[in-house]
Design a protein around this motif. Structure first.
Motif, short mmCIF file in Angstrom:
data_model
loop_
_atom_site.label_atom_id
_atom_site.label_comp_id
_atom_site.label_asym_id
_atom_site.label_seq_id
_atom_site.Cartn_x
_atom_site.Cartn_y
_atom_site.Cartn_z
N THR A 115 0.82 -1.22 0.00
CA THR A 115 0.00 0.00 0.00
C THR A 115 0.84 1.26 0.00
O THR A 115 0.30 2.36 -0.08
CB THR A 115 -0.91 0.02 1.23
OG1 THR A 115 -0.11 0.00 2.41
CG2 THR A 115 -1.88 -1.14 1.21
N GLY A 116 2.16 1.14 0.14
CA GLY A 116 3.03 2.31 0.16
C GLY A 116 2.98 3.07 1.47
O GLY A 116 3.08 4.29 1.49
N CYS A 117 2.82 2.36 2.57
CA CYS A 117 2.67 3.02 3.88
C CYS A 117 3.99 3.56 4.43
O CYS A 117 3.98 4.31 5.39
CB CYS A 117 2.03 2.07 4.88
SG CYS A 117 3.09 0.67 5.31
N MET A 118 5.13 3.16 3.89
CA MET A 118 6.46 3.64 4.26
C MET A 118 6.96 3.08 5.61
O MET A 118 8.01 3.49 6.06
CB MET A 118 6.52 5.16 4.30
CG MET A 118 6.26 5.85 2.98
SD MET A 118 7.60 5.62 1.82
CE MET A 118 8.84 6.63 2.54
N LYS A 119 6.24 2.17 6.25
CA LYS A 119 6.71 1.64 7.52
C LYS A 119 7.96 0.78 7.33
O LYS A 119 8.89 0.84 8.13
CB LYS A 119 5.61 0.83 8.20
CG LYS A 119 4.48 1.69 8.71
CD LYS A 119 3.43 0.87 9.41
CE LYS A 119 2.33 1.79 9.91
NZ LYS A 119 1.27 1.04 10.59
N CYS A 120 8.00 -0.02 6.29
CA CYS A 120 9.16 -0.86 6.03
C CYS A 120 10.36 -0.01 5.61
O CYS A 120 11.49 -0.28 5.99
CB CYS A 120 8.84 -1.90 4.96
SG CYS A 120 8.37 -1.21 3.36
N PHE A 121 10.10 1.02 4.85
CA PHE A 121 11.14 1.92 4.37
C PHE A 121 11.86 2.59 5.54
O PHE A 121 13.07 2.70 5.55
CB PHE A 121 10.50 2.97 3.45
CG PHE A 121 11.47 3.94 2.84
CD1 PHE A 121 12.18 3.60 1.72
CD2 PHE A 121 11.64 5.19 3.40
CE1 PHE A 121 13.06 4.50 1.15
CE2 PHE A 121 12.51 6.09 2.85
CZ PHE A 121 13.23 5.75 1.71
#
Length: 189
Positions: A115-121
């Motif tokens: 979903t592109g939530c950026m948590k992993c990034f």
């Protein structure tokens, strides 16, 4: 205006000197083995070992409370180097007897679930994940150390761990067994 600049400079200089004196007065020497162990560890501070960063793991290994196989991203090569330092009298292979011969793993993102939530990034210690907010992310295989930090925070479970794919850069010939080695193993059994 000049009085404010002079007073702020004097305050900064005074506090700087105070901090410098405190650093010298309360300095704690660490054993040199901790620095040597910390130099061998990957230095990514991923936390996959269960300690607060590579320095914490190095201190635990120096005390003897952590095994040399505690760093999953480092793998067998790092464990062998650590065994030579931590247990110098023992055979390194016996120190690694509990460590399974595992292939290196990396994270893989299913793009249709991302979903592109950026948590992993934000969680990746090596910046191996590429993507932007509300856009699909992907993993740079050469930079991923397989620490599972991104897998833990993914809300959609779009990230899984896979065996690192073999590329021309990482491929190598396996060491052939000589006939003498095969005969000695059969005689030992």
């Amino acid at each position: 205006m000049i009085h404010a600049a002079v007073s702020m400079s004097a305050l900064g200089l005074g506090l700087g000197l105070l901090l410098g004196l405190a650093a010298r007065r309360f300095h704690v020497e660490t054993p040199p083995i901790v620095d040597e162990i910390d130099g061998i560890l990957p230095g990514t501070n991923c936390g996959a070992c269960g300690y607060p960063g590579c320095r914490g793991l190095a201190e635990a290994m120096a005390e003897g409370s952590a095994p040399v196989t505690a760093c999953p991203p480092g793998g067998r090569d790092v464990a062998l180097q650590l065994a030579a330092i931590v247990v110098p009298d023992a055979d390194p292979e016996t120190a690694l007897s509990g460590m399974a011969e595992a292939e290196p793993t990396v994270a893989f993102i299913f793009e249709d679930h991302c979903t592109g939530c950026m948590k992993c990034f934000k969680r990746c210690p090596t910046d191996a994940i590429i993507g932007a907010n509300k856009q699909i992310h992907t993993v740079v295989v050469d930079a991923c150390i397989g620490c599972d930090a991104c897998i833990e925070v993914c809300p959609t479970e779009a990230i899984v761990k896979r065996v690192k794919p073999t590329t021309l850069r990482g491929w190598y010939w396996t060491k052939p067994q000589s006939a003498f080695d095969a005969d000695s193993r059969e005689n030992a059994a």
